[in-house]
Design a protein around this motif. Structure first.
Motif, short mmCIF file in Angstrom:
data_model
loop_
_atom_site.label_atom_id
_atom_site.label_comp_id
_atom_site.label_asym_id
_atom_site.label_seq_id
_atom_site.Cartn_x
_atom_site.Cartn_y
_atom_site.Cartn_z
N GLN A 57 0.95 0.18 -2.71
CA GLN A 57 1.42 -1.19 -2.93
C GLN A 57 2.65 -1.19 -3.84
OE1 GLN A 57 -1.47 -4.68 -3.03
NE2 GLN A 57 -1.18 -4.27 -5.19
N TRP A 58 2.61 -0.39 -4.88
CA TRP A 58 3.72 -0.32 -5.83
C TRP A 58 4.94 0.33 -5.19
CZ3 TRP A 58 3.12 -3.71 -9.19
CH2 TRP A 58 3.82 -3.73 -10.39
N ILE A 59 4.72 1.36 -4.37
CA ILE A 59 5.84 1.98 -3.65
C ILE A 59 6.48 0.97 -2.71
CG2 ILE A 59 6.43 3.69 -1.87
CD1 ILE A 59 4.39 5.57 -3.16
N GLY A 60 5.65 0.21 -2.00
CA GLY A 60 6.18 -0.81 -1.09
C GLY A 60 7.03 -1.83 -1.81
N PHE A 61 6.57 -2.26 -2.98
CA PHE A 61 7.29 -3.28 -3.75
C PHE A 61 8.67 -2.77 -4.17
CE2 PHE A 61 8.28 -5.95 -7.39
CZ PHE A 61 7.84 -7.21 -6.97
N THR A 62 8.71 -1.57 -4.76
CA THR A 62 9.99 -1.04 -5.23
C THR A 62 10.88 -0.60 -4.06
OG1 THR A 62 8.87 1.09 -5.58
CG2 THR A 62 9.16 -0.32 -7.49
N VAL A 109 4.09 -5.24 1.83
CA VAL A 109 4.41 -5.52 0.43
C VAL A 109 5.92 -5.48 0.21
CG1 VAL A 109 4.18 -4.68 -1.94
CG2 VAL A 109 2.18 -4.75 -0.46
N ALA A 110 6.64 -4.63 0.95
CA ALA A 110 8.10 -4.60 0.85
C ALA A 110 8.69 -5.94 1.22
CB ALA A 110 8.66 -3.50 1.75
N THR A 111 8.14 -6.59 2.24
CA THR A 111 8.66 -7.92 2.62
C THR A 111 8.29 -8.97 1.57
OG1 THR A 111 6.68 -8.51 3.92
CG2 THR A 111 8.44 -7.33 5.07
N GLY A 138 2.97 2.73 -12.38
CA GLY A 138 2.98 3.53 -11.16
C GLY A 138 2.67 4.99 -11.41
N GLY A 139 3.17 5.54 -12.50
CA GLY A 139 2.98 6.96 -12.76
C GLY A 139 1.56 7.35 -13.09
N ALA A 191 -9.05 3.23 -4.49
CA ALA A 191 -8.42 2.02 -5.01
C ALA A 191 -7.10 2.32 -5.69
CB ALA A 191 -9.37 1.32 -5.98
N SER A 192 -7.03 3.45 -6.41
CA SER A 192 -5.77 3.79 -7.07
C SER A 192 -4.69 4.15 -6.06
CB SER A 192 -5.98 4.93 -8.07
OG SER A 192 -6.43 6.10 -7.44
#
Length: 495
Positions: free
Chosen positions: A410-415, A285-287, A69-70, A403-404
């Motif tokens: 997407q990664w923020i939504g997941f976490t 993505v969070a769901t 993510g970073g 794209a990044s």
């Protein structure tokens, strides 16, 4: 210059093999998604073999997440300047080598080092694999199919990671959850130079200050959210990093607004469609994170499934995502992305609502299979359409950055989904245990019901953003104008 198939003609006409290029890109996205989940089932074996403490074990997953993510924004920018295929291949070399060495690790410290290196490689490969769609696929059905395959493969990998993790740890050892990446990486490394067309380079300077601030922002945010998932929100170690991430984000945006060649071109966020797509993606993505995490927990702790049985139980979810993604690719050319996103969100919401009705008597056949099929169908539709909204009609020099940013959201939504919904789950479970300490399954069911009910809020937010922010598809004559040549209003409508 807009992203079109003309890039392909400029850099490799006659060698363009869209089917094989798609295979390469799909495999790379599959690897990145797989590594987010395949390790989780192996954690007990890793702890016993390498003498991790109970608190340090979480870093086997978190170290990869934080590094990935970073550095996502930097990975995309490197591709814009140095060539997306070059950085994509370099990232895969790093990822594959780190996977091999991580599997050979003989101490907890060395495993964590190689997990970080895996994250760095993934941050280089993932955004550039998405950006390479632009230079390898013709606009229209061919590109829509590519978006569907890539979105579906990433989403399906999150579910299949559980299956592979169970199979590999039960039939071999935890080390195989690392080694599994190596053959995928080798196959992609052989095929990529042969069939993936390099994009046009856009020489420029690296935004060092922006890179440091963006890495600090993402690392602080993801660390705070991961800590919240385990320890709740009411402590300094959670709120300190999250508060710090807000400060770093503000500083990053100020620096980027003044930078001559920014890491994140802020004009990417001026498109109403694209910005709406980014924020809708967070909610959906969070769901997805909730579906994978809590259903896996229920199958193993509530229905006594083995890790391998749990993995097989997720196969219908992966199949639904892939099939719906293929259908979405066909629908995009007919009705445009907005109706597809809205339909997908409705199906996802239906799956969440159905899962929230879980009870002590729920079985896999009566209360899990139906919801995951409904959810998977919605995820395949919505994720494919959102990828198209976000990545279509971006100027060639900014494709890697776009794209990044998609990967970042997407990664923020997941976490974010895991951290908030785990808190809801924990609170409801503790209340149920207080009422009846002897009934652990009931506490699990109560927690799950509360978490899936709360997940509906994420779905509703994503639906409303898509409904009001994303414009309907423009008529073909208008949609044909590339962004760089169209007026601002026309460019937005063309996305």
């Amino acid at each position: 210059m807009s992203i079109t198939s003309t890039d392909a003609a400029a850099s490799g006409a006659g060698r363009r093999k869209p089917g094989l290029a798609l295979l390469v890109i799909v495999l790379s996205q599959f690897m990145v998604g797989l590594d987010a989940t395949v390790v989780n089932i192996a954690l007990p074996e890793i702890r016993a073999d390498l003498n991790f403490s109970a608190t340090s074990l979480a870093w086997v997953s978190s170290s990869y997440t934080l590094a990935f993510g970073g550095l996502l924004l930097l990975g995309g920018r490197l591709g814009d300047i140095l060539g997306r295929r070059n950085i994509f291949i370099a990232g895969l070399v790093l990822f594959g080598a780190a996977s091999l060495l991580g599997g050979l690790a003989d101490s907890s410290e060395m495993l964590l080092v190689w997990r970080v290196v895996q994250g760095v490689g993934a941050a280089m490969a993932a955004p550039n694999s998405l950006a390479l769609i632009a230079s390898n696929f013709e606009d229209g059905p061919e590109k829509n199919k590519a978006y569907g395959a890539v979105a579906g493969s990433y989403a399906a990998s999150l579910a299949l990671g559980l299956l592979l993790g169970g199979l590999l740890t039960s039939q071999g050892s935890w080390r195989w959850v690392m080694y599994i990446n190596v053959p995928f990486a080798l196959l992609v490394l052989v095929l990529a130079p042969m069939f993936v067309v390099e994009s046009e380079r856009h020489p420029g300077k690296f935004d060092i200050t922006g890179t440091i601030l963006s890495a600090g922002f993402m690392t602080s945010l993801v660390y705070g959210l991961l800590h919240a998932a385990e320890h709740g929100w009411g402590n300094a170690e959670t709120m300190g990093p999250i508060g710090g991430s807000v400060v770093l984000l503000i500083a990053f945006l100020i620096v980027e607004s003044k930078a001559e060649q920014p890491l994140l071109p802020l004009d990417l966020l001026t498109s109403r469609n694209r910005t709406g797509g980014y924020f809708s993606l967070v909610g959906l993505v969070a769901t997805m994170a909730a579906m994978n995490f809590f259903v896996s927990l229920y199958l193993q702790d509530g229905l006594d499934f083995s890790p391998m049985e749990t993995g097989f139980a997720f196969l219908p979810l992966a199949a639904a995502i892939l099939m719906a993604g293929a259908q979405a690719a066909k629908l995009l050319g007919k009705v445009g992305p907005k109706p597809v996103i809205l339909a997908g969100a409705v199906l996802i919401g239906g799956g969440m609502l159905w899962m929230s009705l879980v009870s002590d008597s729920t079985t896999y056949a009566t209360g899990v299979l139906g919801p995951i099929l409904l959810f998977g169908s919605g995820a395949g539709l919505a994720m494919t359409a959102l990828s198209g909204v976000i990545l279509s009609d971006v100027s060639g020099k900014n494709a890697g950055s776009a794209a990044s940013v998609l990967e970042v959201f997407q990664w923020i939504g997941f976490t974010l989904g895991i951290s908030i919904l785990a808190t809801v789950f924990g609170s409801a479970s503790r209340d149920a245990i207080a009422d009846d300490p002897s009934d652990a399954k009931h506490a699990l069911v109560e927690g799950m019901g509360a978490a899936f009910t709360a997940a509906l809020a994420f779905v509703l937010i994503a639906f409303l953003i898509a409904l009001f922010a994303i414009k309907p598809a423009a008529p073909p004559a208008e949609a044909a104008a590339p962004v760089d040549e169209a007026k601002p209003d026309e460019a937005e409508a063309a996305v």
